[in-house]
Design a protein around this motif. Structure first.
Motif, mmCIF file in Angstrom:
data_model
loop_
_atom_site.group_PDB
_atom_site.id
_atom_site.type_symbol
_atom_site.label_atom_id
_atom_site.label_comp_id
_atom_site.label_asym_id
_atom_site.label_seq_id
_atom_site.Cartn_x
_atom_site.Cartn_y
_atom_site.Cartn_z
ATOM 1 N N LEU A 1 10.420 -0.941 -0.742
ATOM 2 C CA LEU A 1 10.193 -1.149 0.695
ATOM 3 C C LEU A 1 9.799 -2.588 1.025
ATOM 4 N N ASP A 2 10.178 -3.013 2.226
ATOM 5 C CA ASP A 2 9.828 -4.357 2.684
ATOM 6 C C ASP A 2 8.363 -4.391 3.144
ATOM 7 N N PHE A 3 7.936 -5.579 3.534
ATOM 8 C CA PHE A 3 6.530 -5.831 3.882
ATOM 9 C C PHE A 3 5.991 -4.807 4.898
ATOM 10 N N GLY A 4 6.713 -4.662 6.017
ATOM 11 C CA GLY A 4 6.244 -3.777 7.088
ATOM 12 C C GLY A 4 6.341 -2.311 6.701
ATOM 13 N N ALA A 5 7.470 -1.928 6.116
ATOM 14 C CA ALA A 5 7.679 -0.513 5.764
ATOM 15 C C ALA A 5 6.711 -0.088 4.663
ATOM 16 N N ASN A 6 6.441 -0.991 3.734
ATOM 17 C CA ASN A 6 5.516 -0.644 2.657
ATOM 18 C C ASN A 6 4.102 -0.447 3.190
ATOM 19 N N PHE A 7 3.726 -1.264 4.170
ATOM 20 C CA PHE A 7 2.389 -1.074 4.736
ATOM 21 C C PHE A 7 2.307 0.304 5.397
ATOM 22 N N ALA A 8 3.351 0.643 6.182
ATOM 23 C CA ALA A 8 3.382 1.959 6.839
ATOM 24 C C ALA A 8 3.266 3.069 5.787
ATOM 25 N N TYR A 9 4.022 2.910 4.700
ATOM 26 C CA TYR A 9 4.009 3.910 3.634
ATOM 27 C C TYR A 9 2.602 4.029 3.020
ATOM 28 N N MET A 10 1.979 2.878 2.781
ATOM 29 C CA MET A 10 0.676 2.890 2.097
ATOM 30 C C MET A 10 -0.432 3.517 2.941
ATOM 31 N N ILE A 11 -0.321 3.443 4.273
ATOM 32 C CA ILE A 11 -1.346 4.117 5.084
ATOM 33 C C ILE A 11 -0.855 5.501 5.547
ATOM 34 N N GLY A 12 0.277 5.927 4.983
ATOM 35 C CA GLY A 12 0.743 7.298 5.217
ATOM 36 C C GLY A 12 1.392 7.533 6.566
#
Ligand code: CMX
Length: 442
Positions: free
Chosen positions: A205-216
């Motif tokens: 995942l890219d920067f933004g999508a990975n952040f979204a993923y990491m906070i669920g």
């Protein structure tokens, strides 16, 4: 050298000639004058900093490297099906002034992905904070704790040419940027969802999508993250967070010290913390109304009550802007598309209709229009990030892109230690008596 760094080096070499020529040929030219009210009034408007990363026009709003926000959002490459561009592309743009191709963005994505490893002691620093601590304090301390990783410091101690400062600063900046969303997500999960625990990053995942993923958070929160990080990235150099980062770095403190200081400046309610204040203030209105949408008269009364009690209306006014903040507009358009029936959005929209007239009638604020913070909490709230003291952490991740890009360029162009001169009140009194021209307010 990687491709982005290669391109950046090319740009730096071109630019050094311009700065050297300006200094050599025009070093004594007068650019601005300073009035007493500027001296006492927070140095408003004094032209005293140079940056090419962004420029803030009072009526048009921010331009990154010459591009308005709608242009940036349109021109930067996007993931398939995404509405908002890759944040990694913004880093390329801020550093080089060029819109990257999809392939160039992919390389920056790999560069960030390879730097996501967080030393264990950072988690321990975060875990040692009491749970009532403000997330900005934890975030600042966690960034600070990474200071021992600085390449710049190691090279400086070994003896490094001034011409090479930018190189290790680029490495430090990129390392830190890649890590910031992971640190923020860890803080979020620890403070608000301890039952879920820490989520490791998804390398696909890219920067933004990975952040979204990491906070669920599911789609379209990946686009919310990208939008949020991009629109908060820079607002030229004089605002508190950008200026603090630049000032601290000017003593050759590394990017960890500088970014931690930048975060501390952003944490004030007149600056980045205003996004949390807007939500707190709106909740107060909602509580008074027992959840129903207030009438225009009720809304006006709430605004006047706030002003009459000596408080500011959070999310309104600006030190430079003299019209509605385009960062507000970008988010408003996102809301109109994705959440037009959201209750808080309706409150914010209704406020837009009454606050500017009231501020004008009160006659104090130079800018009665909303700024970025009036709208940003509402978007987060809608997607379930209801812990509003976390909003400024998101702002800080975005702002780090601008601040760090500036610090890399400061080092590349050899900007010196910042050291303005101060005088005493008595000296000022004597100066205005002996030199009437100094008080000319034109
Ligand atoms: N509500 C009430 N009064 C306001 C006001 C507002 N939203 N904005 C400005 N004023 C007042 C100021 O407090 C000042 O009052 P005094 O003369 O009594 O000191 C007067 O109007 C003149 O201020 P100004 O020159 O228009 O604004 P400044 O450059 O001094 O301050 C800012 C700018 C943003 C701090 C101010 O508008 C404010 O406090 N706004 C609310 C907080 C906010 O939204 N901050 C976020 C800004 C964006 C960001 O950095 O994130």
């Amino acid at each position: 050298m990687n491709k982005l760094k290669d391109r950046l080096y090319h740009k730096i070499q071109e630019h050094r000639v311009r700065t050297t020529k300006l200094l050599k040929d025009h070093g004594d030219k007068v650019i601005d004058q300073v009035t007493v009210s500027q001296l006492i009034g927070g140095m408003r408007g004094i032209k005293s900093l140079v940056t090419d990363i962004s420029y803030l026009d009072p009526y048009e709003g921010i331009r990154y490297r010459g591009y308005t926000l709608p242009e940036v959002l349109k021109k930067l490459p996007k993931a398939e099906g995404a509405e908002m561009p890759f944040v990694e592309g913004l880093y390329y743009l801020l550093l080089t002034g060029e819109i990257p191709s999809l392939e160039e963005v992919s390389r920056v994505r790999v560069m960030f992905r390879n730097r996501r490893v967080i030393p264990r002691y950072v988690w321990q620093v975060i875990d040692s904070f009491p749970s009532e601590s403000h997330p900005m304090a934890i975030f600042s301390a966690a960034v600070m704790s990474l200071q021992r990783e600085s390449h710049f410091n190691i090279k400086y101690k070994r003896g490094m040419s001034k011409m090479d400062y930018w190189d290790s600063t680029f490495e430090d900046a990129t390392n830190l940027l890649a890590k910031m969303p992971l640190i923020a997500a860890y803080i979020y999960n620890k403070l608000y969802h301890p039952e879920k625990g820490h989520r490791y990053p998804d390398p696909s995942l890219d920067f933004g999508a990975n952040f979204a993923y990491m906070i669920g958070k599911d789609k379209p929160y990946d686009d919310v993250s990208r939008m949020y990080f991009i629109i908060h990235a820079d607002h030229e150099s004089g605002n508190v967070s950008a200026h603090t980062g630049h000032l601290v770095a000017s003593s050759l403190s590394d990017v960890y010290y500088s970014t931690s200081a930048m975060i501390n400046g952003l944490a004030g309610p007149l600056h980045g913390l205003a996004n949390q204040e807007v939500l707190r203030w709106l909740q107060g209105l909602r509580d008074q109304m027992n959840g129903r949408l207030p009438s225009e008269e009720e809304m006006k009364k709430y605004v006047w009550d706030t002003l009459n009690s000596g408080q500011v209306i959070p999310g309104y006014g600006h030190a430079v802007l003299r019209k509605t903040d385009p960062r507000y507009t970008v988010q408003r358009e996102f809301c109109l598309k994705h959440m037009p029936d959201d209750e808080l959005f309706k409150y914010v929209d209704a406020l837009y209709k009454v606050v500017p007239d009231i501020l004008r009638e009160q006659g104090k604020a130079k800018n009665p229009w909303p700024n970025v913070d009036a709208q940003s909490g509402v978007v987060q709230w809608h997607y379930g990030v209801t812990q509003f003291d976390f909003y400024t952490v998101l702002f800080a991740i975005g702002r780090a892109f601008g601040v760090l890009s500036n610090i890399i360029w400061d080092r590349a162009l050899g900007y010196p230690l910042e050291r303005p001169k101060s005088i005493t009140t008595e000296m000022l009194e004597k100066m205005v008596q002996s030199e009437p021209s100094l008080v000319n307010t034109n």
